[in-house]
Write a protein that holds these residues in place. Structure first.
Motif, PDB file in Angstrom:
ATOM      1  N   GLN A 381      12.803  -9.275 -21.279  1.00 49.48           N
ATOM      2  CA  GLN A 381      11.361  -9.056 -21.379  1.00 49.48           C
ATOM      3  C   GLN A 381      10.667 -10.280 -21.963  1.00 49.48           C
ATOM      4  N   GLU A 382      11.324 -10.931 -22.934  1.00 50.73           N
ATOM      5  CA  GLU A 382      10.747 -12.156 -23.495  1.00 50.73           C
ATOM      6  C   GLU A 382      10.683 -13.256 -22.442  1.00 50.73           C
ATOM      7  N   GLN A 383      11.738 -13.357 -21.602  1.00 47.56           N
ATOM      8  CA  GLN A 383      11.715 -14.357 -20.529  1.00 47.56           C
ATOM      9  C   GLN A 383      10.611 -14.038 -19.517  1.00 47.56           C
ATOM     10  N   LYS A 384      10.416 -12.754 -19.255  1.00 54.21           N
ATOM     11  CA  LYS A 384       9.362 -12.352 -18.313  1.00 54.21           C
ATOM     12  C   LYS A 384       7.981 -12.698 -18.863  1.00 54.21           C
ATOM     13  N   THR A 385       7.778 -12.462 -20.160  1.00 52.82           N
ATOM     14  CA  THR A 385       6.481 -12.781 -20.779  1.00 52.82           C
ATOM     15  C   THR A 385       6.209 -14.277 -20.717  1.00 52.82           C
ATOM     16  N   THR A 386       7.236 -15.070 -20.960  1.00 49.06           N
ATOM     17  CA  THR A 386       7.066 -16.529 -20.889  1.00 49.06           C
ATOM     18  C   THR A 386       6.716 -16.969 -19.473  1.00 49.06           C
ATOM     19  N   LEU A 387       7.383 -16.375 -18.495  1.00 48.73           N
ATOM     20  CA  LEU A 387       7.112 -16.735 -17.100  1.00 48.73           C
ATOM     21  C   LEU A 387       5.700 -16.306 -16.695  1.00 48.73           C
ATOM     22  N   GLN A 388       5.258 -15.158 -17.194  1.00 50.97           N
ATOM     23  CA  GLN A 388       3.899 -14.701 -16.887  1.00 50.97           C
ATOM     24  C   GLN A 388       2.858 -15.655 -17.468  1.00 50.97           C
ATOM     25  N   SER A 389       3.137 -16.198 -18.624  1.00 52.59           N
ATOM     26  CA  SER A 389       2.218 -17.179 -19.216  1.00 52.59           C
ATOM     27  C   SER A 389       2.125 -18.425 -18.352  1.00 52.59           C
ATOM     28  N   SER A 390       3.258 -18.813 -17.767  1.00 52.47           N
ATOM     29  CA  SER A 390       3.247 -19.986 -16.878  1.00 52.47           C
ATOM     30  C   SER A 390       2.477 -19.712 -15.601  1.00 52.47           C
ATOM     31  N   MET A 391       2.547 -18.452 -15.131  1.00 52.84           N
ATOM     32  CA  MET A 391       1.860 -18.100 -13.883  1.00 52.84           C
ATOM     33  C   MET A 391       0.341 -18.158 -14.039  1.00 52.84           C
ATOM     34  N   LYS A 392      -0.176 -18.098 -15.236  1.00 55.54           N
ATOM     35  CA  LYS A 392      -1.634 -18.137 -15.446  1.00 55.54           C
ATOM     36  C   LYS A 392      -2.231 -19.498 -15.112  1.00 55.54           C
ATOM     37  N   ARG A 393      -1.405 -20.538 -14.977  1.00 55.65           N
ATOM     38  CA  ARG A 393      -1.916 -21.860 -14.636  1.00 55.65           C
ATOM     39  C   ARG A 393      -2.224 -22.002 -13.152  1.00 55.65           C
ATOM     40  N   LEU A 394      -1.686 -21.050 -12.351  1.00 56.45           N
ATOM     41  CA  LEU A 394      -1.925 -21.102 -10.899  1.00 56.45           C
ATOM     42  C   LEU A 394      -3.357 -20.680 -10.585  1.00 56.45           C
ATOM     43  N   PRO A 395      -3.863 -21.086  -9.382  1.00 57.12           N
ATOM     44  CA  PRO A 395      -5.199 -20.625  -8.958  1.00 57.12           C
ATOM     45  C   PRO A 395      -5.225 -19.101  -8.872  1.00 57.12           C
ATOM     46  N   LYS A 396      -6.409 -18.548  -9.004  1.00 59.18           N
ATOM     47  CA  LYS A 396      -6.551 -17.097  -9.047  1.00 59.18           C
ATOM     48  C   LYS A 396      -6.009 -16.441  -7.795  1.00 59.18           C
ATOM     49  N   THR A 397      -6.310 -17.012  -6.619  1.00 61.12           N
ATOM     50  CA  THR A 397      -5.858 -16.410  -5.355  1.00 61.12           C
ATOM     51  C   THR A 397      -4.336 -16.484  -5.256  1.00 61.12           C
ATOM     52  N   GLN A 398      -3.776 -17.644  -5.604  1.00 61.54           N
ATOM     53  CA  GLN A 398      -2.308 -17.797  -5.571  1.00 61.54           C
ATOM     54  C   GLN A 398      -1.638 -16.830  -6.559  1.00 61.54           C
ATOM     55  N   ARG A 399      -2.285 -16.726  -7.710  1.00 63.06           N
ATOM     56  CA  ARG A 399      -1.707 -15.860  -8.729  1.00 63.06           C
ATOM     57  C   ARG A 399      -1.679 -14.398  -8.271  1.00 63.06           C
ATOM     58  N   ARG A 400      -2.805 -13.967  -7.613  1.00 69.09           N
ATOM     59  CA  ARG A 400      -2.868 -12.581  -7.140  1.00 69.09           C
ATOM     60  C   ARG A 400      -1.853 -12.340  -6.025  1.00 69.09           C
ATOM     61  N   LEU A 401      -1.741 -13.261  -5.091  1.00 75.52           N
ATOM     62  CA  LEU A 401      -0.777 -13.127  -3.993  1.00 75.52           C
ATOM     63  C   LEU A 401       0.658 -13.106  -4.543  1.00 75.52           C
ATOM     64  N   LEU A 402       0.903 -13.944  -5.541  1.00 74.77           N
ATOM     65  CA  LEU A 402       2.233 -13.983  -6.153  1.00 74.77           C
ATOM     66  C   LEU A 402       2.576 -12.625  -6.779  1.00 74.77           C
ATOM     67  N   GLU A 403       1.623 -12.036  -7.447  1.00 76.16           N
ATOM     68  CA  GLU A 403       1.864 -10.763  -8.107  1.00 76.16           C
ATOM     69  C   GLU A 403       2.170  -9.665  -7.104  1.00 76.16           C
ATOM     70  N   LEU A 404       1.399  -9.627  -5.992  1.00 79.03           N
ATOM     71  CA  LEU A 404       1.618  -8.584  -4.984  1.00 79.03           C
ATOM     72  C   LEU A 404       2.975  -8.757  -4.288  1.00 79.03           C
ATOM     73  N   LYS A 405       3.313  -9.986  -3.937  1.00 82.26           N
ATOM     74  CA  LYS A 405       4.605 -10.218  -3.278  1.00 82.26           C
ATOM     75  C   LYS A 405       5.778  -9.897  -4.227  1.00 82.26           C
TER      76      LYS A 405
END
Length: 735
Positions: A381-405
């Motif tokens: 869970q800690e690794q997942k939280t760290t990865l989620q923090s990194s994903m916030k640097r992506l553009p909003k559209t990319q970030r949303r598509l990444l989450e759905l996929k």
């Protein structure tokens, strides 16, 4: 007078010098004791050997059946659970649980029921050895004929098989008695011998007893009419315990998963059948248990699959709607890498969640395995939280598509994995496969494993040797008689002039003389090379040195008690001195039981008693020498007052006359403890030689005898130790 002065010279005092403290073991003495008791040791050893052989024959033979089964390591329906157990230091082997289950009442109880072991029926044999005789009887189409007319006992070849036995509670466990009759008929009697029912083999026979029904079905029996059988119905628990006591279950090697089963029994075929039934019952139970576990796991997966399918379809719809509303073509390389990593973490967390659900159904939340799994989930869970923090640097559209996929892929992978696992469990359930299989089917040994007759015989012989040796040493310890000439010399303070070994030749010669009613033999004449004669020749030399320079020519041979061999020593010593060229006179002063005349085959009278009484003169009682032997004076007619006769002047005159005419005068007297005669005679003579017989005289009686002589101012020169190595029961040396 001269004779009264002789006996006062160099008078030793009877003292008991302190023995040296020695811790050494006299090996010669031990060997002498063992050799003297050799027949006792051999007899006890032979008796124990015969008892051991008899015990080994009477004991019924015991056979053993063996089987091998293999227990597979436990496998969890969820991947990774074995690795977790290994990491926790827990073995995945299930051998110990299998061993305990094989000995459980649930398994053994089924074996007892399937093999009908509660019903026990057997012929009645003659007590102690009847069963052994029946086993030794050669096979024959008909049962063996009864011995000594004892027709009620079985003597070999009898058989009985009882398929059913229904008894009221009052008779369960109690023995019943069945008597074979003519043409397959029988009579069943109760514990007290009361008749219960009559019937025939091949059909169910029933009746009422004490208000309850009794039923028995004897399928067959082979026996003479009148033969008795014992029938009983044991409780299930007692049969299970009896079966468990004969069963051995062990793992072969270490962590091999191979289990060895062994079952002992008197009938090899029965032991083999019971063990085959046991392995069959356990395999069936194992399959049923595995099937039940598969059903439980399948039920759990069926509860999870619909929810996962719904979540997977919902994620796919949301992804499709987003792609239709937006013109995003795809993910860049960085987003794809994050997606793969996020999907992997999500799958791991989901699998751990399923493992946690399975473990919580077996263990509580504080179990080490559950806590270890929770720790691993927190790390992911800690690794997942760290990865989620990194994903916030992506553009909003990319970030949303990444989450759905991510959601679509996670739900799809998890659903597919659980669906495949459910199919595997269905196949497992359909195939009815367990985690136990038979490697080697049960086979009974062709030769008995017990009793080990050779071992029993060897141990019995060894035990007999130990007991016999112990009995010999115990007899020696409880027997206060003197066995050691060295101890006699050191404790009483007088030298041992000669040690005469036991002469088996003397024993034979005396037995032959008694059978033929001939004169008693003189060993020095009949067997001059005998070891006892050689020892007396050494005594002759010792006497010559001891008496050199002494004016006394009279020697006295006496002893503490009868049968010590004083006459034997005196007559042989007289012959040896005569053979050396000396003129010797041998006088039998024992006027109570003198036996000197028996060696010459003559009457005891006229002799010393007639001379002392004044009715005869010396020339009338003197017997001339035979060949190179001594001249002799016998005891004469046994008088009522021998002590009074010896105290008269005529004994002094006789000894004075003898000193003037002979080189050596040997006097043989009564035992010191039996009468005062020995002290009276010794007071008129020179030194006294005390004859002690091995194994017959005690130190106390020898000491008291010497004290009695000393009180009469008699000089005791030393001991002659007689019959070394002989037996107390040997009465060859009769006086």
């Amino acid at each position: 007078m001269q004779q009264s002065e002789d006996h006062t010279e160099n008078q030793p005092t009877l003292s008991s010098p302190e023995l040296p403290q020695e811790d050494e073991i006299d090996l010669r003495d031990l060997l002498t004791v063992l050799w003297s008791g050799k027949w006792v040791i051999c007899g006890v050893a032979l008796l124990c050997l015969l008892l051991g052989i008899g015990y080994a024959i009477i004991q019924p033979p015991v056979y053993k059946a063996d089987a091998l089964i293999q227990a597979d390591k436990e496998r969890s329906p969820l991947t990774g659970l074995e690795e977790m157990r290994s990491a926790m230091g827990q073995s995945s082997s299930t051998v110990q649980p299998h061993i305990q289950l094989l000995k459980s009442r649930s398994v053994l109880g089924q074996v007892v029921d399937k093999q009908n072991l509660r019903i026990q029926a057997q012929p009645m044999y003659f007590p102690v050895f009847g069963e052994a005789l029946a086993r030794l009887t050669k096979p024959h189409p008909e049962p063996a004929a009864p011995l000594l007319g004892l027709e009620s006992y079985a003597w070999g070849g009898e058989r009985i098989q009882v398929e059913r036995l229904k008894l009221p509670s009052m008779l369960r466990g109690e023995p019943l008695f069945l008597r074979a009759g003519e043409e397959n008929s029988f009579v069943l009697k109760g514990p007290e011998g009361e008749p219960i029912l009559q019937g025939n083999t091949g059909r169910v026979e029933s009746t009422e007893y004490g208000g309850a029904e009794i039923a028995i079905f004897v399928s067959r029996f082979e026996a003479r009419p009148g033969t008795w059988f014992q029938v009983a119905k044991k409780s299930s628990l007692s049969c299970i315990e009896g079966l468990r006591s004969r069963l051995s279950v062990n793992e072969e090697g270490e962590d091999t998963g191979i289990i060895n089963l062994g079952l002992t029994g008197r009938e090899p075929s029965q032991a083999e059948t019971i063990l085959k039934t046991l392995t069959s019952v356990y395999l069936r139970q194992n399959v049923e248990q595995r099937t039940a576990q598969a059903e439980e796991r399948l039920k759990f997966l069926n509860q999870q699959l619909p929810q996962l399918q719904e979540e997977m379809e919902s994620a796919e719809e949301r992804l499709s709607e987003f792609q239709q509303k937006n013109t995003v073509i795809g993910l860049n390389e960085e987003a794809k890498s994050m997606l793969d990593r996020m999907v992997e973490l999500e799958n791991q967390l989901t699998r751990l969640g399923l493992k946690e659900s399975e473990l919580e159904r077996k263990y509580n939340s504080k179990h080490p395995m559950v806590q270890s799994l929770q720790d691993k989930k927190r790390q992911l869970q800690e690794q997942k939280t760290t990865l989620q923090s990194s994903m916030k640097r992506l553009p909003k559209t990319q970030r949303r598509l990444l989450e759905l996929k991510r959601k679509v892929k996670v739900h799809t992978d998890l659903y597919t994995s659980l669906l495949n696992k459910a199919q595997e469990i269905k196949l497992l359930k359909a195939g009815e496969l367990g985690d136990v299989r038979i490697v080697d089917s049960a086979v009974a040994s062709t030769s008995p494993v017990e009793p080990n007759r050779r071992m029993i015989a060897a141990l019995s012989l060894i035990l007999g040797l130990f007991l016999g040796t112990g009995a010999v040493f115990l007899r020696r310890a409880l027997n206060p008689t003197i066995h050691d000439p060295e101890g006699l010399e050191s404790r009483l303070g007088y030298p041992v002039y000669a040690v005469l070994p036991h002469s088996s030749q003397e024993s034979r010669l005396q037995r032959r003389a008694k059978r033929r009613k001939a004169p008693l033999p003189v060993l020095s004449m009949e067997a001059p090379n005998d070891s006892a004669v050689e020892s007396m020749r050494s005594l002759r030399t010792s006497l010559q040195f001891a008496l050199s320079g002494s004016e006394s020519k009279c020697l006295v041979f006496t002893g503490a008690s009868p049968s010590v061999g004083k006459t034997f020593v005196a007559i042989n010593m007289a012959h040896l001195l005569a053979q050396a060229g000396q003129k010797v006179l041998l006088v039998d002063c024992d006027m109570r039981k003198g036996t000197l005349h028996r060696y010459l085959g003559k009457d005891r009278s006229p002799g010393l008693s007639e001379y002392l009484a004044g009715s005869k003169e010396i020339q009338d009682i003197l017997h001339p020498a035979a060949g190179e032997g001594p001249e002799c004076i016998f005891s004469g007619t046994l008088p009522p007052n021998p002590a009074e006769l010896l105290m008269g002047q005529r004994l002094t005159d006789l000894l004075q006359w003898a000193r003037e005419r002979y080189d050596q005068v040997i006097l043989e007297t009564t035992p010191v403890m039996a009468a005062a005669d020995a002290s009276i005679v010794a007071a008129h003579a020179g030194p006294v030689f005390f004859v002690v017989r091995a194994g017959m005289n005690t130190e106390q009686e020898v000491g008291q005898s010497i004290k009695r002589l000393q009180q009469n101012r008699v000089r005791v020169a030393g001991f002659v130790f007689n019959d070394l190595g002989g037996r107390q029961s040997d009465k060859s040396y009769t006086s």
